[in-house]
Write a protein that holds these residues in place. Sequence first.
Motif, PDB file in Angstrom:
ATOM      1  N   GLN A  53     -28.346   8.862  12.572  1.00  0.00           N
ATOM      2  CA  GLN A  53     -29.683   9.136  12.034  1.00  0.00           C
ATOM      3  C   GLN A  53     -30.711   8.181  12.651  1.00  0.00           C
ATOM      4  N   SER A  54     -30.633   8.062  13.977  1.00  0.00           N
ATOM      5  CA  SER A  54     -31.500   7.153  14.719  1.00  0.00           C
ATOM      6  C   SER A  54     -31.865   7.788  16.054  1.00  0.00           C
ATOM      7  N   PHE A  66     -35.286   0.993  19.119  1.00  0.00           N
ATOM      8  CA  PHE A  66     -34.392   1.663  18.175  1.00  0.00           C
ATOM      9  C   PHE A  66     -35.203   2.100  16.965  1.00  0.00           C
ATOM     10  N   HIS A  68     -34.902   4.128  13.352  1.00  0.00           N
ATOM     11  CA  HIS A  68     -34.034   4.718  12.328  1.00  0.00           C
ATOM     12  C   HIS A  68     -34.851   5.660  11.463  1.00  0.00           C
ATOM     13  N   ARG A 110     -36.754  -3.168  17.272  1.00  0.00           N
ATOM     14  CA  ARG A 110     -36.697  -2.247  16.132  1.00  0.00           C
ATOM     15  C   ARG A 110     -38.082  -1.641  15.955  1.00  0.00           C
TER      16      ARG A 110
END
Length: 486
Positions: A53-54, A66, A68, A110
């Motif tokens: 789910q990323s 990245f 999510h 992130r």
Amino acid sequence: MQEILINNALHESRVAVMEDGVIQELRIERNAEASLVGNIYLGIVDKVLPGMQSAFVEIGLPRAGFLHVGDMRQSHQANGGNIPIEKLLHDGQVVLVQVSKDPIGTKGARLTTEISLAGRLLVYLPYTSHIGVSQKIEDGAERERLKEEIELLSQSCGTKEGGYIVRTSGEDAHQEDFLNDMKYLEKLWQNIEHKTHVMDSPALLYCDVSIEQKVLRDLFTEKTSKIIVDSRSVFNDLINFGQKFVPEACGVLELYEGERPLFDQYNLEKEMEAALSRRVDLKSGGYLIIDQTEAMTTIDVNTGAFVGRRDFSDTIYKTNLEATHAIARQLRLRNLGGIIIVDFIDMESKDHEDGVLAELRKAVLNDRNRISISEFTSLGLVQITRKRTRESLAHVLCETCPTCGGRGEIKTARTVCYEILREVLREHHQFDGAREFRILANQAVIDLFLDEESEALALLGDAIQKPITLSVEHEYQQEQYDVLVS
């Protein structure tokens, strides 16, 4: 009282936060490794991973970012669940993202689509109508007053859409200050939106202010008595920035022109060196042992030379209480994040455990990062989670030891000797026609072969019926060796 020291050089900037004369926080930003947190990019989805789910998003950095599904504003449903990421993104899609965590180790940055822009008093949330107040403003009546005031201002004078969060610095601010912040953030967002239509992705659309300007925006409070800067150009830049956004900070700005380096004047270079040590001594004679790994950080509390004046349980309790303040300081100073496991000295009294936990929670109140502290486990451990947005001090200043590979220890010379003997035997079985074996190794290993292990070497030579010669390689580390066959 709080003093903030800013040391600027061509290659890096360093900020030290002092409280009552003791360094509590250190921030370092190098020109070659500037923090990306807060930057906004127009990215391209490189690959969607439904199983995780990323998605990986190319934003123009060496490693893809990245993202999510939980960090996507579009994914939130009324029932609290998330829409699957494969229904929101596809490969090659252009997406507006913001960096929430710097690349750490082998991990990329992130990312989040929950865009936020920080001002002096407010954080602007362009994609939501939420009005919130910093959790550090605890007074219930003040929180309600601020929410009502910001809601009224945003409807009448501020942006036509979006929400706000009142920062801690906005607790005693006036309406005019809030309004100026709103206008600044609105113009900033309009500029970013315009760039999304004219720039090709991947592209950097917005870069957060410099580390020196963040001092005025994020670190300055009513407790700040001095902000000392050792660079005239940075000082002038901060004066200009302060007059525009933080006028009350201009009165505490000072230019340092002493002959000694600023950090030397305050003995901070030694403090920084101590912040890299595994051991932290306590005034009582006890000490902490801090070990950082990729997965977590462990902190072990020991009584050391502290024997106390009464019973042993009282000694343990006092050591643990003192350790709580040292731990809180080290978390900030070393910028330790993620999971931190603290092994306090075992206490038999539940009252003592409760007292230590209460003192620890009190000690971390000044920490700007979000912290959660668990109760004592059945094994007597306390788990702390601290939000991590950038590399720890050790990861900024140090790298893995090439000799031990990060283990913190190396094989003994005797261990290496026995490895070499086994390697010679292997080579003998593989090359039947070998005439001679030559061992290249570190000085300590060769010395051991010539002394205590000479008999083992001679016995191996007799067994294989081949001469074995030794040669010192001064450039070799203790674990390095080669066996040459001729």
